[in-house]
Design a protein around this motif. Structure first.
Motif, PDB file in Angstrom:
ATOM      1  N   HIS A 123     -10.115  59.626 -16.215  1.00 41.27           N
ATOM      2  CA  HIS A 123     -11.670  59.145 -16.258  1.00 41.27           C
ATOM      3  C   HIS A 123     -11.736  58.559 -14.893  1.00 41.27           C
ATOM      4  CE1 HIS A 123     -10.843  58.485 -20.393  1.00 41.27           C
ATOM      5  NE2 HIS A 123      -9.738  57.998 -20.402  1.00 41.27           N
ATOM      6  N   ARG A 124     -11.190  58.589 -13.591  1.00 43.93           N
ATOM      7  CA  ARG A 124     -11.532  58.215 -12.546  1.00 43.93           C
ATOM      8  C   ARG A 124     -12.461  56.968 -12.439  1.00 43.93           C
ATOM      9  NH1 ARG A 124     -15.276  61.296 -10.103  1.00 43.93           N
ATOM     10  NH2 ARG A 124     -14.249  61.152  -7.859  1.00 43.93           N
ATOM     11  N   PRO A 125     -11.702  55.948 -12.770  1.00 40.70           N
ATOM     12  CA  PRO A 125     -12.428  54.486 -12.948  1.00 40.70           C
ATOM     13  C   PRO A 125     -12.443  54.049 -11.575  1.00 40.70           C
ATOM     14  CG  PRO A 125      -9.941  54.368 -13.203  1.00 40.70           C
ATOM     15  CD  PRO A 125     -10.239  55.887 -13.201  1.00 40.70           C
ATOM     16  N   ASP A 126     -13.682  52.969 -11.453  1.00 40.34           N
ATOM     17  CA  ASP A 126     -13.891  52.284 -10.134  1.00 40.34           C
ATOM     18  C   ASP A 126     -12.463  51.337  -9.904  1.00 40.34           C
ATOM     19  OD1 ASP A 126     -16.173  53.812  -9.616  1.00 40.34           O
ATOM     20  OD2 ASP A 126     -17.266  52.562 -11.275  1.00 40.34           O
ATOM     21  N   VAL A 127     -12.179  50.676 -10.896  1.00 43.87           N
ATOM     22  CA  VAL A 127     -11.337  49.588 -10.958  1.00 43.87           C
ATOM     23  C   VAL A 127     -10.206  49.784 -12.042  1.00 43.87           C
ATOM     24  CG1 VAL A 127     -10.982  46.930 -11.011  1.00 43.87           C
ATOM     25  CG2 VAL A 127     -12.872  48.067 -10.137  1.00 43.87           C
TER      26      VAL A 127
END
Length: 244
Positions: free
Chosen positions: A73-77
């Motif tokens: 997902h490559r989340p920001d947080v």
């Protein structure tokens, strides 16, 4: 994590949510939830998705699944529970720091029982919050983490720093002071404010400089002190005796 990778995180969001915008061109902040209790994950999702600029892109029930989810997902947080079966939040946080451009991790903990949170902070977590943190503070913490500002629960900040610095205080202070030798006067002033928990905007107002100048000083602090996030800078400030 190397200093360059850390700067990549602080310079902008990864846009994992497909580039959706919140409001007038503001980037949507994508969040990954990691907790072994489905009810906790559901509650966090409800809170986060009340905000127009936040979106939950996935969840995981343990640290191992979290590592896979970050890749996918490559989340920001990442909101990460400390204690979980299998790979816990501490181990998962440490593993993430070995990657290029890892997302900031906010640890969720019950302070009285989760001693491992201190190791997690030193391993690279951007901050931690108690699980009973008010929803407004949780939303603020996620936004701060996404822009490079860490956050600790105000009620336990001093206890956390005291706990981290309690062991072998003299040696740690000597080492911290030695690391400050290459700082300019302005960089030292910025470090003090970071140790007090100030954001870049607050530092700019306090020291009467532009926020862009503050960001430049913070970048230099990361490089000179070999730190990957603001929590590690704050710990150095406390160990060196710059902040009571």
């Amino acid at each position: 994590m190397g200093a360059a990778a850390g700067r990549d995180v602080r310079q902008g969001f990864r846009g994992a949510s497909g580039g959706r915008a919140a409001g007038r061109g503001s980037p949507m902040i994508s969040v990954l939830l990691v907790d072994d209790e489905a009810l906790v994950r559901a509650g966090l999702r409800l809170i986060l998705e009340t905000a127009d600029d936040l979106t939950v892109v996935g969840d995981a029930q343990d640290g191992r699944a979290a590592l896979d989810a970050v890749t996918r997902h490559r989340p920001d947080v990442v909101l990460m529970d400390v204690r979980m079966p299998g790979m816990d939040g501490v181990a998962a946080t440490a593993a993430l720091q070995t990657r290029t451009n890892p997302p900031p991790v906010i640890m969720l903990t019950t302070f009285d029982t989760d001693d491992d949170v201190f190791r997690a902070l030193e391993a690279g977590a951007s901050g931690f919050l108690l699980k009973d943190t008010p929803p407004t503070e949780l939303l603020r913490a996620v936004r701060l983490a996404a822009t490079g500002d860490g956050m600790l629960s105000p009620s336990v900040t001093r206890q956390v720093i005291a706990r981290i610095t309690a062991d072998d205080r003299t040696r740690r202070r000597r080492e911290a002071l030695a690391r400050l030798g290459g700082l300019t006067g302005r960089e030292r002033e910025v470090l003090v404010e970071i140790g007090r928990g100030a954001t870049n905007a607050q530092i700019a107002g306090c020291l009467r400089m532009s926020e862009a100048t503050v960001k430049s000083h913070v970048t230099h602090l990361f490089e000179k002190l070999a730190a990957s996030n603001r929590v590690q800078l704050a710990i150095t400030a406390f160990r060196a005796g710059l902040v009571d």
